[in-house]
Design a protein around this motif. Structure first.
Motif, mmCIF file in Angstrom:
data_model
loop_
_atom_site.group_PDB
_atom_site.id
_atom_site.type_symbol
_atom_site.label_atom_id
_atom_site.label_comp_id
_atom_site.label_asym_id
_atom_site.label_seq_id
_atom_site.Cartn_x
_atom_site.Cartn_y
_atom_site.Cartn_z
ATOM 1 N N PHE A 168 0.837 -1.202 0.000
ATOM 2 C CA PHE A 168 0.000 0.000 0.000
ATOM 3 C C PHE A 168 0.873 1.253 0.000
ATOM 4 N N TRP A 169 1.911 1.264 0.838
ATOM 5 C CA TRP A 169 2.813 2.417 0.880
ATOM 6 C C TRP A 169 3.477 2.635 -0.469
ATOM 7 N N GLU A 170 3.913 1.549 -1.102
ATOM 8 C CA GLU A 170 4.525 1.654 -2.435
ATOM 9 C C GLU A 170 3.568 2.306 -3.427
ATOM 10 N N ASP A 171 2.358 1.830 -3.413
ATOM 11 C CA ASP A 171 1.341 2.352 -4.328
ATOM 12 C C ASP A 171 1.044 3.820 -4.012
ATOM 13 N N GLU A 172 0.966 4.134 -2.757
ATOM 14 C CA GLU A 172 0.702 5.500 -2.330
ATOM 15 C C GLU A 172 1.831 6.438 -2.763
ATOM 16 N N LEU A 173 3.063 5.979 -2.654
ATOM 17 C CA LEU A 173 4.199 6.803 -3.066
ATOM 18 C C LEU A 173 4.119 7.137 -4.553
ATOM 19 N N LYS A 174 3.641 6.205 -5.372
ATOM 20 C CA LYS A 174 3.470 6.485 -6.800
ATOM 21 C C LYS A 174 2.487 7.629 -6.994
ATOM 22 N N SER A 175 1.415 7.602 -6.251
ATOM 23 C CA SER A 175 0.415 8.664 -6.322
ATOM 24 C C SER A 175 1.005 9.999 -5.863
ATOM 25 N N PHE A 176 1.784 9.964 -4.789
ATOM 26 C CA PHE A 176 2.414 11.188 -4.286
ATOM 27 C C PHE A 176 3.371 11.778 -5.316
ATOM 28 N N LYS A 177 4.108 10.915 -5.994
ATOM 29 C CA LYS A 177 5.038 11.391 -7.021
ATOM 30 C C LYS A 177 4.281 12.057 -8.159
ATOM 31 N N ASN A 178 3.113 11.532 -8.503
ATOM 32 C CA ASN A 178 2.288 12.166 -9.528
ATOM 33 C C ASN A 178 1.846 13.559 -9.092
ATOM 34 N N ARG A 179 1.511 13.693 -7.825
ATOM 35 C CA ARG A 179 1.122 15.015 -7.304
ATOM 36 C C ARG A 179 2.292 15.991 -7.372
ATOM 37 N N LEU A 180 3.489 15.498 -7.094
ATOM 38 C CA LEU A 180 4.677 16.354 -7.205
ATOM 39 C C LEU A 180 4.856 16.840 -8.636
ATOM 40 N N ASN A 181 4.606 15.976 -9.596
ATOM 41 C CA ASN A 181 4.722 16.377 -11.005
ATOM 42 C C ASN A 181 3.725 17.480 -11.334
ATOM 43 N N GLU A 182 2.524 17.412 -10.776
ATOM 44 C CA GLU A 182 1.533 18.466 -10.994
ATOM 45 C C GLU A 182 2.040 19.806 -10.467
ATOM 46 N N ILE A 183 2.633 19.763 -9.283
ATOM 47 C CA ILE A 183 3.158 21.000 -8.688
ATOM 48 C C ILE A 183 4.331 21.519 -9.510
ATOM 49 N N ALA A 184 5.196 20.623 -9.952
ATOM 50 C CA ALA A 184 6.361 21.031 -10.754
ATOM 51 C C ALA A 184 5.911 21.712 -12.042
ATOM 52 N N ASN A 185 4.788 21.282 -12.593
ATOM 53 C CA ASN A 185 4.272 21.893 -13.820
ATOM 54 C C ASN A 185 3.600 23.248 -13.577
ATOM 55 N N ARG A 186 3.197 23.519 -12.350
ATOM 56 C CA ARG A 186 2.480 24.756 -12.029
ATOM 57 C C ARG A 186 3.359 25.856 -11.449
ATOM 58 N N TRP A 187 4.449 25.475 -10.815
ATOM 59 C CA TRP A 187 5.245 26.443 -10.060
ATOM 60 C C TRP A 187 6.662 26.550 -10.610
ATOM 61 N N THR A 188 7.182 27.786 -10.562
ATOM 62 C CA THR A 188 8.585 28.021 -10.913
ATOM 63 C C THR A 188 9.336 28.663 -9.750
ATOM 64 N N ASP A 189 8.619 29.006 -8.692
ATOM 65 C CA ASP A 189 9.223 29.620 -7.514
ATOM 66 C C ASP A 189 10.273 28.684 -6.925
ATOM 67 N N LYS A 190 11.470 29.231 -6.673
ATOM 68 C CA LYS A 190 12.580 28.404 -6.191
ATOM 69 C C LYS A 190 12.290 27.769 -4.829
ATOM 70 N N ASN A 191 11.596 28.482 -3.958
ATOM 71 C CA ASN A 191 11.283 27.933 -2.635
ATOM 72 C C ASN A 191 10.327 26.743 -2.738
ATOM 73 N N VAL A 192 9.349 26.877 -3.606
ATOM 74 C CA VAL A 192 8.397 25.781 -3.802
ATOM 75 C C VAL A 192 9.126 24.576 -4.396
ATOM 76 N N LEU A 193 9.966 24.830 -5.375
ATOM 77 C CA LEU A 193 10.702 23.738 -6.015
ATOM 78 C C LEU A 193 11.689 23.077 -5.052
ATOM 79 N N ALA A 194 12.239 23.856 -4.124
ATOM 80 C CA ALA A 194 13.135 23.285 -3.117
ATOM 81 C C ALA A 194 12.355 22.340 -2.196
ATOM 82 N N GLU A 195 11.160 22.754 -1.799
ATOM 83 C CA GLU A 195 10.327 21.878 -0.971
ATOM 84 C C GLU A 195 9.937 20.628 -1.754
#
Length: 128
Positions: A24-51
């Motif tokens: 379950f954790w493995e599967d959940e991590l895949k979903s979390f990584k997808n959410r990170l990709n969404e944020i990476a596509n929306r934000w260019t702010d260096k602080n956000v990208l650092a987080e």
């Protein structure tokens, strides 16, 4: 006082539970990584990208921990199978200790993973 007996079947049951949880954790991590990709596509702010990078690293670390724990379960289970083949349904002392250590490791990992999820959800609520 009577000694508590630990049967191989009891440990196998617990292994199955741990495997499900790790899967379950493995599967959940895949979903979390997808959410990170969404944020990476929306934000260019260096602080956000650092987080974002912080969470990417944490998820990689968690995946490695999960892999190791799955491996350790398999090794332990193979030893249990060897005992069973030898006609021993009761786990020996060393394997019992290993099992208890692993149970404690799982409990610790639950807390670590749970805290990471809380931190990640706070991050998501700010940037999605």
């Amino acid at each position: 006082m009577e000694k508590e007996v630990i049967y191989n079947s009891d440990l196998y049951f617990e292994h199955k539970q741990w495997r499900r949880e790790l899967f379950f954790w493995e599967d959940e991590l895949k979903s979390f990584k997808n959410r990170l990709n969404e944020i990476a596509n929306r934000w260019t702010d260096k602080n956000v990208l650092a987080e974002l990078e912080h969470f990417q690293n944490q998820f990689i670390n968690q995946a490695e921990v999960i892999d190791k724990m799955q491996h350790d379960i398999n090794v332990h289970e193979n030893k249990i199978v060897e005992n069973t083949k030898e006609g021993e349904d009761i786990l020996d002392l060393n394997l019992s200790r290993k099992h208890i250590e692993f149970r404690n490791s799982m409990e610790t990992q639950r807390h670590i993973y749970g805290d990471l999820k809380k931190e990640f959800f706070r991050f998501l609520s700010k940037y999605l």
